[in-house]
Scaffold this motif. Structure first.
Motif, PDB file in Angstrom:
ATOM      1  N   THR A  50      -2.311  23.220  16.547  1.00 48.99           N
ATOM      2  CA  THR A  50      -3.574  23.772  16.535  1.00 48.99           C
ATOM      3  C   THR A  50      -3.418  24.782  17.234  1.00 48.99           C
ATOM      4  OG1 THR A  50      -4.130  22.711  18.798  1.00 48.99           O
ATOM      5  CG2 THR A  50      -4.848  21.532  16.383  1.00 48.99           C
ATOM      6  N   LEU A  51      -4.327  25.896  17.292  1.00 42.08           N
ATOM      7  CA  LEU A  51      -4.388  27.103  18.262  1.00 42.08           C
ATOM      8  C   LEU A  51      -4.187  26.668  19.676  1.00 42.08           C
ATOM      9  CD1 LEU A  51      -5.250  30.099  17.973  1.00 42.08           C
ATOM     10  CD2 LEU A  51      -7.454  29.655  18.730  1.00 42.08           C
ATOM     11  N   GLU A  52      -4.908  25.642  20.083  1.00 41.54           N
ATOM     12  CA  GLU A  52      -4.723  25.333  21.566  1.00 41.54           C
ATOM     13  C   GLU A  52      -3.167  24.709  21.831  1.00 41.54           C
ATOM     14  OE1 GLU A  52      -7.315  24.485  19.512  1.00 41.54           O
ATOM     15  OE2 GLU A  52      -8.668  25.588  20.553  1.00 41.54           O
ATOM     16  N   SER A  53      -2.554  23.802  20.754  1.00 45.05           N
ATOM     17  CA  SER A  53      -1.347  23.515  20.940  1.00 45.05           C
ATOM     18  C   SER A  53      -0.155  24.614  21.167  1.00 45.05           C
ATOM     19  CB  SER A  53      -1.032  22.388  19.958  1.00 45.05           C
ATOM     20  OG  SER A  53      -0.872  22.889  18.646  1.00 45.05           O
ATOM     21  N   LEU A  54      -0.537  25.591  20.243  1.00 47.26           N
ATOM     22  CA  LEU A  54       0.765  26.596  20.294  1.00 47.26           C
ATOM     23  C   LEU A  54       0.256  27.451  21.701  1.00 47.26           C
ATOM     24  CD1 LEU A  54       0.097  28.149  16.720  1.00 47.26           C
ATOM     25  CD2 LEU A  54       2.161  26.691  17.620  1.00 47.26           C
ATOM     26  N   ALA A  55      -0.940  27.370  22.052  1.00 44.68           N
ATOM     27  CA  ALA A  55      -1.289  28.076  23.431  1.00 44.68           C
ATOM     28  C   ALA A  55      -0.542  27.409  24.369  1.00 44.68           C
ATOM     29  CB  ALA A  55      -2.579  28.681  23.559  1.00 44.68           C
ATOM     30  N   GLN A  56      -0.674  26.102  24.301  1.00 44.78           N
ATOM     31  CA  GLN A  56      -0.251  25.473  25.490  1.00 44.78           C
ATOM     32  C   GLN A  56       1.412  25.342  25.619  1.00 44.78           C
ATOM     33  OE1 GLN A  56      -1.938  21.551  24.797  1.00 44.78           O
ATOM     34  NE2 GLN A  56      -3.781  21.997  25.900  1.00 44.78           N
ATOM     35  N   ALA A  57       1.863  25.528  24.486  1.00 46.47           N
ATOM     36  CA  ALA A  57       3.341  25.753  24.491  1.00 46.47           C
ATOM     37  C   ALA A  57       3.975  27.014  25.064  1.00 46.47           C
ATOM     38  CB  ALA A  57       3.811  25.530  23.001  1.00 46.47           C
ATOM     39  N   LEU A  58       3.280  28.009  24.641  1.00 43.79           N
ATOM     40  CA  LEU A  58       3.422  29.392  25.337  1.00 43.79           C
ATOM     41  C   LEU A  58       3.313  29.249  27.027  1.00 43.79           C
ATOM     42  CD1 LEU A  58       2.033  32.118  23.110  1.00 43.79           C
ATOM     43  CD2 LEU A  58       4.156  31.492  23.344  1.00 43.79           C
ATOM     44  N   VAL A  59       2.158  28.541  27.317  1.00 42.93           N
ATOM     45  CA  VAL A  59       2.045  28.443  28.819  1.00 42.93           C
ATOM     46  C   VAL A  59       3.017  27.671  29.450  1.00 42.93           C
ATOM     47  CG1 VAL A  59       0.532  27.266  30.471  1.00 42.93           C
ATOM     48  CG2 VAL A  59      -0.677  28.427  28.461  1.00 42.93           C
ATOM     49  N   LYS A  60       3.499  26.832  28.850  1.00 40.50           N
ATOM     50  CA  LYS A  60       4.507  26.070  29.390  1.00 40.50           C
ATOM     51  C   LYS A  60       6.089  26.537  29.364  1.00 40.50           C
ATOM     52  CE  LYS A  60       7.001  21.510  29.026  1.00 40.50           C
ATOM     53  NZ  LYS A  60       7.073  20.237  28.282  1.00 40.50           N
ATOM     54  N   GLU A  61       6.321  27.439  28.302  1.00 38.99           N
ATOM     55  CA  GLU A  61       7.512  27.965  27.981  1.00 38.99           C
ATOM     56  C   GLU A  61       7.788  29.513  28.946  1.00 38.99           C
ATOM     57  OE1 GLU A  61      11.351  28.791  26.366  1.00 38.99           O
ATOM     58  OE2 GLU A  61      10.150  27.032  26.435  1.00 38.99           O
ATOM     59  N   TYR A  62       6.616  29.993  28.729  1.00 36.21           N
ATOM     60  CA  TYR A  62       6.425  31.502  29.398  1.00 36.21           C
ATOM     61  C   TYR A  62       5.780  31.663  30.673  1.00 36.21           C
ATOM     62  CZ  TYR A  62       8.649  32.783  25.132  1.00 36.21           C
ATOM     63  OH  TYR A  62       9.394  32.991  23.965  1.00 36.21           O
ATOM     64  N   GLU A  63       5.284  30.552  31.242  1.00 34.19           N
ATOM     65  CA  GLU A  63       4.606  30.289  32.557  1.00 34.19           C
ATOM     66  C   GLU A  63       3.537  31.297  32.468  1.00 34.19           C
ATOM     67  OE1 GLU A  63       7.451  30.532  35.658  1.00 34.19           O
ATOM     68  OE2 GLU A  63       8.357  28.324  35.108  1.00 34.19           O
ATOM     69  N   ILE A  64       2.523  31.622  31.451  1.00 35.28           N
ATOM     70  CA  ILE A  64       1.542  32.562  31.520  1.00 35.28           C
ATOM     71  C   ILE A  64       0.406  31.403  31.552  1.00 35.28           C
ATOM     72  CG2 ILE A  64       2.835  34.369  30.290  1.00 35.28           C
ATOM     73  CD1 ILE A  64       1.505  33.387  27.829  1.00 35.28           C
ATOM     74  N   ASP A  65      -0.801  32.158  31.734  1.00 38.30           N
ATOM     75  CA  ASP A  65      -2.125  31.401  31.804  1.00 38.30           C
ATOM     76  C   ASP A  65      -2.664  31.242  30.563  1.00 38.30           C
ATOM     77  OD1 ASP A  65      -4.086  33.589  30.957  1.00 38.30           O
ATOM     78  OD2 ASP A  65      -3.815  34.474  33.024  1.00 38.30           O
ATOM     79  N   MET A  66      -3.584  30.371  30.348  1.00 41.61           N
ATOM     80  CA  MET A  66      -4.126  29.837  29.162  1.00 41.61           C
ATOM     81  C   MET A  66      -4.913  31.012  28.264  1.00 41.61           C
ATOM     82  SD  MET A  66      -3.881  27.463  26.898  1.00 41.61           S
ATOM     83  CE  MET A  66      -4.830  26.508  25.724  1.00 41.61           C
ATOM     84  N   GLU A  67      -5.660  31.860  29.031  1.00 41.35           N
ATOM     85  CA  GLU A  67      -6.279  33.052  28.373  1.00 41.35           C
ATOM     86  C   GLU A  67      -5.446  33.974  27.660  1.00 41.35           C
ATOM     87  OE1 GLU A  67      -9.171  36.716  29.617  1.00 41.35           O
ATOM     88  OE2 GLU A  67      -9.341  34.923  30.913  1.00 41.35           O
ATOM     89  N   LEU A  68      -4.163  34.147  28.309  1.00 42.43           N
ATOM     90  CA  LEU A  68      -3.376  35.143  27.751  1.00 42.43           C
ATOM     91  C   LEU A  68      -2.447  34.224  26.621  1.00 42.43           C
ATOM     92  CD1 LEU A  68      -1.890  37.725  27.851  1.00 42.43           C
ATOM     93  CD2 LEU A  68      -0.176  37.031  29.411  1.00 42.43           C
ATOM     94  N   ALA A  69      -2.182  33.414  26.544  1.00 39.87           N
ATOM     95  CA  ALA A  69      -1.571  32.505  25.674  1.00 39.87           C
ATOM     96  C   ALA A  69      -2.403  32.458  24.273  1.00 39.87           C
ATOM     97  CB  ALA A  69      -1.289  30.954  26.140  1.00 39.87           C
ATOM     98  N   LEU A  70      -3.798  32.156  24.456  1.00 41.85           N
ATOM     99  CA  LEU A  70      -4.689  32.111  23.523  1.00 41.85           C
ATOM    100  C   LEU A  70      -4.606  33.291  22.787  1.00 41.85           C
ATOM    101  CD1 LEU A  70      -7.482  29.734  24.630  1.00 41.85           C
ATOM    102  CD2 LEU A  70      -6.106  29.416  22.797  1.00 41.85           C
ATOM    103  N   LYS A  71      -4.827  34.523  23.667  1.00 41.65           N
ATOM    104  CA  LYS A  71      -4.784  36.008  22.732  1.00 41.65           C
ATOM    105  C   LYS A  71      -3.351  36.210  22.097  1.00 41.65           C
ATOM    106  CE  LYS A  71      -4.996  40.659  24.134  1.00 41.65           C
ATOM    107  NZ  LYS A  71      -4.747  41.707  25.196  1.00 41.65           N
ATOM    108  N   ASP A  72      -2.324  35.880  22.878  1.00 43.05           N
ATOM    109  CA  ASP A  72      -1.164  36.046  22.188  1.00 43.05           C
ATOM    110  C   ASP A  72      -0.977  35.169  20.681  1.00 43.05           C
ATOM    111  OD1 ASP A  72      -0.424  37.664  24.368  1.00 43.05           O
ATOM    112  OD2 ASP A  72       1.103  36.317  25.151  1.00 43.05           O
ATOM    113  N   VAL A  73      -1.373  34.061  20.570  1.00 40.56           N
ATOM    114  CA  VAL A  73      -1.295  33.183  19.476  1.00 40.56           C
ATOM    115  C   VAL A  73      -2.117  33.829  18.500  1.00 40.56           C
ATOM    116  CG1 VAL A  73      -1.860  31.219  18.562  1.00 40.56           C
ATOM    117  CG2 VAL A  73      -0.738  31.134  20.408  1.00 40.56           C
TER     118      VAL A  73
END
Length: 88
Positions: A50-73
């Motif tokens: 899901t959009l959210e699961s992809l963003a959560q993976a970015l948060v974990k891998e790159y140590e960024i916040d969820m808002e930025l991760a969602l934008k990146d996805v």
């Protein structure tokens, strides 16, 4: 969403590209260039995401916040979805 089985990623020199194979090559004759983060997301899309699961993976891998991760996805998905490389 999940990547279409007739689209594969390849490394060309220091870049990553997504290219169609098989019947998909008749519908989309180009290639999609992605960066390292895009390759990370593409690899995750081997399984249903899901959009959210992809963003959560970015948060974990790159140590960024969820808002930025969602934008990146969303930035990653925007040009790829119309090609058919990802099925929803």
């Amino acid at each position: 969403m999940k990547r279409h089985p007739e689209f594969v990623s390849r490394q060309v020199a220091d870049r990553f590209v997504i290219v169609p194979v098989g019947a998909a090559a008749e519908k989309f004759s180009g290639m999609i260039t992605i960066n390292v983060t895009g390759k990370f997301l593409w690899d995750l899309l081997e399984n249903e995401q899901t959009l959210e699961s992809l963003a959560q993976a970015l948060v974990k891998e790159y140590e960024i916040d969820m808002e930025l991760a969602l934008k990146d996805v969303k930035t990653f998905l925007e040009p790829i979805l119309p090609t058919g490389a990802i099925v929803e």
